[in-house]
Scaffold this active site. Structure first.
Site, PDB file in Angstrom:
ATOM      1  N   ASP A  16       0.868  -1.182   0.000  1.00 55.47           N
ATOM      2  CA  ASP A  16       0.000   0.000   0.000  1.00 55.47           C
ATOM      3  C   ASP A  16       0.901   1.227   0.000  1.00 55.47           C
ATOM      4  OD1 ASP A  16      -2.243   1.573  -0.056  1.00 55.47           O
ATOM      5  OD2 ASP A  16      -3.085   0.859   1.841  1.00 55.47           O
ATOM      6  N   ASP A  45      -4.016   7.039  -3.761  1.00 50.02           N
ATOM      7  CA  ASP A  45      -5.433   7.405  -3.864  1.00 50.02           C
ATOM      8  C   ASP A  45      -5.873   8.077  -2.564  1.00 50.02           C
ATOM      9  OD1 ASP A  45      -5.006   4.817  -2.623  1.00 50.02           O
ATOM     10  OD2 ASP A  45      -7.188   4.636  -2.513  1.00 50.02           O
ATOM     11  N   ALA A  91     -11.778   3.063   0.978  1.00 49.11           N
ATOM     12  CA  ALA A  91     -12.468   3.890   1.976  1.00 49.11           C
ATOM     13  C   ALA A  91     -13.690   3.217   2.579  1.00 49.11           C
ATOM     14  CB  ALA A  91     -12.850   5.241   1.372  1.00 49.11           C
ATOM     15  N   CYS A 117     -12.366 -24.319  18.470  1.00 52.10           N
ATOM     16  CA  CYS A 117     -11.765 -24.197  17.144  1.00 52.10           C
ATOM     17  C   CYS A 117     -10.811 -25.363  16.931  1.00 52.10           C
ATOM     18  CB  CYS A 117     -11.029 -22.857  17.064  1.00 52.10           C
ATOM     19  SG  CYS A 117      -9.768 -22.749  15.798  1.00 52.10           S
ATOM     20  N   CYS A 140      -8.000 -25.390  15.248  1.00 54.56           N
ATOM     21  CA  CYS A 140      -6.623 -25.046  14.869  1.00 54.56           C
ATOM     22  C   CYS A 140      -5.622 -25.599  15.893  1.00 54.56           C
ATOM     23  CB  CYS A 140      -6.460 -23.534  14.671  1.00 54.56           C
ATOM     24  SG  CYS A 140      -5.989 -22.610  16.142  1.00 54.56           S
ATOM     25  N   CYS A 147      -5.576 -23.946  19.419  1.00 55.12           N
ATOM     26  CA  CYS A 147      -6.736 -24.231  20.284  1.00 55.12           C
ATOM     27  C   CYS A 147      -6.789 -25.691  20.727  1.00 55.12           C
ATOM     28  CB  CYS A 147      -8.023 -23.840  19.567  1.00 55.12           C
ATOM     29  SG  CYS A 147      -8.063 -22.074  19.220  1.00 55.12           S
TER      30      CYS A 147
HETATM   31  N1  GUN Z   1      -6.516   0.839   3.126  1.00 56.70           N
HETATM   32  C1  GUN Z   1      -7.809   0.858   3.557  1.00 56.70           C
HETATM   33  N2  GUN Z   1      -8.572   1.615   2.726  1.00 56.70           N
HETATM   34  C2  GUN Z   1      -7.764   2.085   1.764  1.00 56.70           C
HETATM   35  C3  GUN Z   1      -7.982   2.908   0.615  1.00 56.70           C
HETATM   36  O1  GUN Z   1      -9.092   3.372   0.320  1.00 56.70           O
HETATM   37  N3  GUN Z   1      -6.885   3.163  -0.182  1.00 56.70           N
HETATM   38  C4  GUN Z   1      -5.650   2.663   0.129  1.00 56.70           C
HETATM   39  N4  GUN Z   1      -4.637   2.934  -0.700  1.00 56.70           N
HETATM   40  N5  GUN Z   1      -5.425   1.893   1.196  1.00 56.70           N
HETATM   41  C5  GUN Z   1      -6.466   1.605   2.002  1.00 56.70           C
HETATM   42 ZN    ZN Z   2      -7.988 -21.825  17.003  1.00 63.43          ZN
END
Ligand code: GUN
Ligand code: ZN
EC number: 2.4.2.48
Length: 481
Positions: free
Chosen positions: A90, A125, A193, A276, A278, A281
């Site tokens: 990101d 963005d 978002a 669970c 896993c 657990c």
């Molecule tokens: N991580 C959570 N939401 C967003 C987003 O709208 N854009 C980006 N780039 N990272 C995110």
């Molecule tokens: Zn577990």
């Protein structure tokens, strides 16, 4: 190095697919765990052993870290993290949404993501808060779109760049944004978002926004739901056609002593048992886990394991054609998820078009099942049923011998000609004792049949408890019992 996406199986608008970038390939739906370079609570090498094929990390953190920046540039991300699967980065946009500004540019972050060897890069963005005024959403969306165009111009059409879809909770903006992102040639498209919607359990608005974005996007785009990592909503999101999820929840929740299950989150402090299968657990009691000096790491490992298992369950249900049943099951675990489910059902007409032709089964699970795509599709087909001059509709009553045309009432679908009784969904559905909702739905189907065959003389053969009901609903019909 462009991003390729192939769909292998479909159910509702969900798909099981294959995402390929260069020599990396992952099965979808997929979960990309969020890895924070500073706090690697579950080491990426261990994640690979848990069946995790891709992860996401934050290039902005790397670029600003005295410890990691040069190392990432010289060794590359895969080597640094000890993970040779798919790594998405990101850009710093999330920090932008939390802190209001970031110290980088679109071009700088993309170049850095390229230089550290990321497999999928994200432009800068703007994740506008869903409650911001519409003018703000619009103007920031315009900046996002400009940055996507700039990314293409600087780095070329083959660069593995994601095309985020913004637009807040405004369906028209989401749809237009989706269309423009697809027109710019992006084949990997995060819906952005949505974190404030997820955090506020605003699933109705989430479904509304995602469906709008999907409407605009090309159907061949791989869709990432940015920041969605709780397994209770994977089935719902997959049903809308989301292919990628990313989760920091496994680690954030572990820090707060919260134990994820596919239907919700529990507080470890209050648990008497660990329900669970896993490894964590099964090898600890709740008391032992609470007392462990490795509690946070073990809890994060459990959280990741159940999250990953739910991804497998979603993929399996898409292959089987039982995704509606899974959506129904999961969305009954929280009333706000039920809101999201009901919003999804409202889009049945649209979803019906992408749904597959046959499935393993149709299990009736209550009123909501009457709005499933299979019911919509069956009822759309009804006007094509041409009846002869006299027809009998069996509704649990006796069958006289003098009818050449016999149909059976099959709630929630309608009246079904016998030659269709083995075909999907009629031959594969299981319903409990007829309830009011499924009868009402079936009668809507009968309305369509009668309207398409105005010359046919129809007789209903009803069980004693239905006689009155049918006479009231179809006053002109002959009813025997
Ligand atoms: N991580 C959570 N939401 C967003 C987003 O709208 N854009 C980006 N780039 N990272 C995110
Ligand atoms: Zn577990």
């Amino acid at each position: 190095m462009s991003i390729q996406f192939e769909v292998m199986h479909k159910d509702i608008a969900g798909r099981v697919g294959r995402l390929t970038v260069g020599d990396k390939r992952i099965r979808t739906p997929a979960l990309l765990p969020v890895v924070n370079p500073h706090i690697q609570i579950v080491p990426p090498g261990e994640m690979a052993a848990m069946g995790i094929e891709g992860l996401i990390t934050n290039a902005y953190i790397f670029s600003k870290s005295a410890d990691f920046r040069e190392e990432a540039l010289s060794r590359g991300l895969h080597n640094l993290l000890g993970f040779d699967g798919l790594i998405m980065t990101d850009s710093g946009s999330f920090q932008l949404s939390v802190y209001g500004s970031v110290d980088t540019t679109n071009e700088t972050t993309l170049a850095f993501q390229r230089d550290i060897g990321s497999d999928i890069w994200v432009p800068l963005d703007i994740p506008t808060h869903p409650d911001a005024p519409r003018e703000t959403v619009e103007s920031e969306l315009a900046i996002t779109m400009e940055r996507l165009r700039e990314a293409r111009e600087i780095f070329g059409d083959d660069a593995p760049i994601a095309g985020p879809v913004q637009g807040g909770i405004h369906a028209d903006l989401r749809e237009t944004a989706g269309r423009e992102v697809s027109n710019l040639g992006f084949s990997f498209c995060p819906v952005g978002a949505v974190v404030p919607l997820l955090e506020g359990y605003r699933y109705r608005e989430l479904v509304h926004s995602v469906l709008a974005a999907k409407k605009g996007l090309s159907s061949g785009a791989c869709v990432h739901l940015f920041g969605a990592g709780h397994p209770s909503m994977f089935a719902l999101a997959a049903a809308m056609g989301c292919d990628i999820f990313d989760s920091a929840a496994y680690a954030l929740y572990a820090r707060e002593g919260r134990y994820i299950t596919p239907s919700g989150t529990l507080k470890l402090a209050e648990m008497a048992e660990l329900p669970c299968p896993c490894a964590v657990c099964r090898s600890h009691t709740a008391d032992e886990l609470r007392a462990s000096d490795q509690k946070e790491r073990l809890l994060a490992t459990h959280n990741l394991a159940v999250t990953q298992a739910e991804i497998s369950r979603v993929r399996l249900s898409i292959q089987e054609g039982t995704l509606w049943e899974l959506v129904d099951e999961r969305c009954r675990s929280h009333p706000r998820l039920l809101d999201g489910y009901r919003e999804l059902l409202k889009a049945g007409d649209l979803l019906e078009r992408s749904d597959r032709a046959t499935k393993r089964r149709f299990f009736y699970r209550g009123d909501e099942s009457c709005q499933r795509t299979e019911v919509i599709r069956f009822q759309r087909m009804i006007p094509r049923i041409a009846l002869s001059s006299k027809a009998l509709i069996l509704c649990g009553g006796p069958e006289p011998q003098d009818f050449e045309e016999v149909l059976e009432l099959r709630p929630p679908f309608g009246a079904v000609p016998r030659e269709l009784s083995e075909t999907f969904p009629i031959g594969q559905n299981e319903v409990p004792a007829w309830d009011d909702a499924m009868l009402a739905s079936a009668f809507t189907g009968v309305d369509a049949l009668l309207a398409a065959n105005p010359e046919t003389e129809v007789t209903f053969s009803a069980s004693p408890d239905l006689v009155h009901h049918i006479k009231k609903r179809f006053p002109d019909a002959v009813v025997i019992s």
